[in-house]
Design a protein around this motif. Structure first.
Motif, short mmCIF file in Angstrom:
data_model
loop_
_atom_site.label_atom_id
_atom_site.label_comp_id
_atom_site.label_asym_id
_atom_site.label_seq_id
_atom_site.Cartn_x
_atom_site.Cartn_y
_atom_site.Cartn_z
N ASN A 165 10.00 8.20 -9.73
CA ASN A 165 8.85 7.29 -9.65
C ASN A 165 9.29 5.85 -9.88
OD1 ASN A 165 6.30 6.51 -9.38
ND2 ASN A 165 5.49 7.59 -11.14
N SER A 166 10.16 5.65 -10.87
CA SER A 166 10.56 4.27 -11.15
C SER A 166 11.50 3.74 -10.08
CB SER A 166 11.17 4.17 -12.54
OG SER A 166 12.52 4.45 -12.50
N ILE A 167 12.29 4.64 -9.44
CA ILE A 167 13.10 4.20 -8.30
C ILE A 167 12.19 3.70 -7.18
CG2 ILE A 167 14.48 5.05 -6.38
CD1 ILE A 167 16.34 4.76 -8.39
N GLY A 168 11.09 4.43 -6.94
CA GLY A 168 10.16 3.99 -5.90
C GLY A 168 9.58 2.62 -6.24
N THR A 169 9.19 2.45 -7.48
CA THR A 169 8.64 1.15 -7.89
C THR A 169 9.68 0.05 -7.73
OG1 THR A 169 7.49 2.45 -9.55
CG2 THR A 169 7.30 0.08 -9.69
N LYS A 170 10.93 0.37 -8.12
CA LYS A 170 11.98 -0.64 -8.01
C LYS A 170 12.26 -0.98 -6.55
CE LYS A 170 12.78 -0.82 -12.37
NZ LYS A 170 11.56 0.00 -12.61
N ILE A 183 4.74 -4.03 3.87
CA ILE A 183 5.53 -2.79 3.88
C ILE A 183 5.72 -2.29 2.46
CG2 ILE A 183 7.74 -1.87 4.57
CD1 ILE A 183 7.59 -4.48 6.50
N ALA A 184 5.92 -3.21 1.53
CA ALA A 184 6.10 -2.81 0.15
C ALA A 184 4.86 -2.07 -0.35
CB ALA A 184 6.39 -4.03 -0.72
N LEU A 185 3.68 -2.53 0.07
CA LEU A 185 2.45 -1.85 -0.35
C LEU A 185 2.40 -0.42 0.19
CD1 LEU A 185 -0.26 -4.60 -0.03
CD2 LEU A 185 0.59 -3.51 -2.08
N VAL A 186 2.76 -0.24 1.48
CA VAL A 186 2.76 1.11 2.05
C VAL A 186 3.75 2.00 1.32
CG1 VAL A 186 3.19 2.41 4.14
CG2 VAL A 186 2.00 0.27 4.28
N TYR A 187 4.89 1.43 0.95
CA TYR A 187 5.88 2.21 0.19
C TYR A 187 5.29 2.68 -1.13
CZ TYR A 187 9.95 1.51 3.00
OH TYR A 187 10.86 1.57 3.99
N ALA A 188 4.54 1.81 -1.77
CA ALA A 188 3.95 2.20 -3.05
C ALA A 188 3.04 3.41 -2.84
CB ALA A 188 3.17 1.04 -3.64
N PHE A 205 3.56 7.27 -4.30
CA PHE A 205 2.51 7.95 -5.06
C PHE A 205 2.29 9.36 -4.54
CE2 PHE A 205 -2.06 8.86 -5.44
CZ PHE A 205 -2.13 8.92 -6.81
N ILE A 206 2.22 9.51 -3.20
CA ILE A 206 1.99 10.84 -2.62
C ILE A 206 3.13 11.79 -2.99
CG2 ILE A 206 1.82 12.10 -0.45
CD1 ILE A 206 0.47 9.65 0.72
N THR A 232 5.14 11.65 -5.58
CA THR A 232 5.08 12.01 -7.00
C THR A 232 3.99 13.04 -7.24
OG1 THR A 232 5.75 9.75 -7.44
CG2 THR A 232 5.00 11.04 -9.30
N ILE A 233 2.83 12.85 -6.58
CA ILE A 233 1.73 13.81 -6.76
C ILE A 233 2.17 15.20 -6.29
CG2 ILE A 233 -0.52 14.45 -5.85
CD1 ILE A 233 -0.87 12.42 -7.86
N ALA A 234 2.89 15.24 -5.12
CA ALA A 234 3.32 16.55 -4.60
C ALA A 234 4.26 17.22 -5.58
CB ALA A 234 3.98 16.36 -3.24
N ILE A 235 5.23 16.46 -6.11
CA ILE A 235 6.19 17.05 -7.04
C ILE A 235 5.48 17.55 -8.29
CG2 ILE A 235 8.15 16.53 -8.52
CD1 ILE A 235 9.08 14.59 -6.35
N LEU A 236 4.55 16.74 -8.79
CA LEU A 236 3.85 17.14 -10.02
C LEU A 236 2.99 18.38 -9.78
CD1 LEU A 236 2.85 13.73 -11.55
CD2 LEU A 236 4.39 15.41 -12.48
#
Lengths: 93, 214
Positions: free
Chosen positions: A34-39, A59-64, A68-69, A71-75
């Protein structure tokens, strides 16, 4: 100044990757991805401003969102061992 | 530019580290997580290389869809890799040879961002797209006008193929899930499962109606 930000982001990405590789529990890895994605999102924004093209912000917004999706799938998999149903199964994980 | 080289080199190093982690780790869930991380970093590299559309695809497919698909696979199997019994030295040799051949194949290619490469110099395609697409299509991004206008039918066909593949995969996964729900009758039912079963039954009913009607 943007160079300093980019270097700091790269260093923190390196730390997060280290945690993902070493992480004894699955929580460490989920947090680190998750933090790699944010970074990555931040790196994109900083790089866009450093090269004078802030259009990268969209593009950065779409990446965010994608991050999120994922992370939700993994969780959800971690919680239910399954992606299809919403049922809760008692299990030793 | 200095910072661009630095970012690309560091991100490529991250990719190598992630790949080694995927190979070494025996926990498959961790490997899937690292794969998602790999895609995010690769997308960052594509952004730095100015290939925004490729980066978009990499992030959506690599970090989004493949993570979910691999997790769906893991939910049908164990999430710990079995230790390998046999020696894979020949496979390693073959993979290294193939990699070396591929590297050798890139020797002939023009350098990254080379303005004098044949693809950039083609008078009827590249030159025309660069000079005319602004007035002909009106998009500031040449890649977008090529994708959506100059080769629009090709893109449409591509999208249809991908859509058909997605529908086929969904059909297969959906059938699997409904079969999987049946043997769990003896377990105490939670509200969620009842709802999901009702939904599944409703879908089946509708499917039967459709068959009967046709």
């Amino acid at each position: 100044m943007f160079s300093a930000i980019i270097i700091a982001l790269l260093v923190s990405m390196a730390l997060a990757i280290t945690r993902a590789l070493l992480g004894p529990t699955i929580y460490d890895r989920i947090l680190s991805v998750n933090s790699i994605g944010t970074k990555t999102v931040l790196l994109m924004a900083a790089y866009g401003f450093a090269t004078g093209r802030p259009d990268f912000l969209d593009i950065a917004l779409v990446y965010a969102l994608i991050n999120f999706i994922g992370t939700i799938a993994i969780l959800k998999f971690f919680e239910y061992h399954d992606l299809g149903s919403g049922a809760y199964q008692e299990d030793d994980y | 530019m200095m910072i661009e080289t630095l970012v690309i080199v560091v991100l490529l190093t991250f990719l190598i580290v992630c790949t080694i982690g995927i190979i070494v780790l025996r926990d498959l869930l961790a490997a899937v997580i690292l794969l998602g991380m790999y895609s995010l970093i690769a997308a960052g590299i594509f952004i730095v290389m100015d290939a925004v559309d490729v980066a978009f695809t990499e992030a959506a497919v690599g970090a989004g869809i493949s993570t979910i698909l691999l997790l769906a696979c893991l939910s049908h199997t164990s999430h710990v890799q079995k230790p390998q019994q046999h020696n894979n030295i020949w496979a390693l040799i073959m993979v290294s040879l193939t990699g070396l051949l591929l590297l050798y194949g890139t020797m002939d290619m023009p350098g990254y961002g080379d303005a004098n490469s044949p693809a950039q110099q083609h008078p009827e395609l590249a030159q025309r797209f660069i000079h005319e697409s602004g007035s002909e299509v009106g998009m500031p991004n040449v890649v977008t006008s090529v994708l959506a206008s100059y080769r629009g039918y090709d893109t449409l066909g591509e999208t249809v193929v991908v859509f058909a593949a997605g529908v086929a995969v969904l059909a297969l996964l959906g059938l699997k899930r409904r079969e999987g729900l049946e043997p769990e009758d003896d377990e105490p039912e939670s509200g969620n499962r009842r709802v999901s079963r009702q939904v599944a039954d409703g879908e089946q009913d509708r499917g039967n109606d459709g068959v009967a009607n046709s």
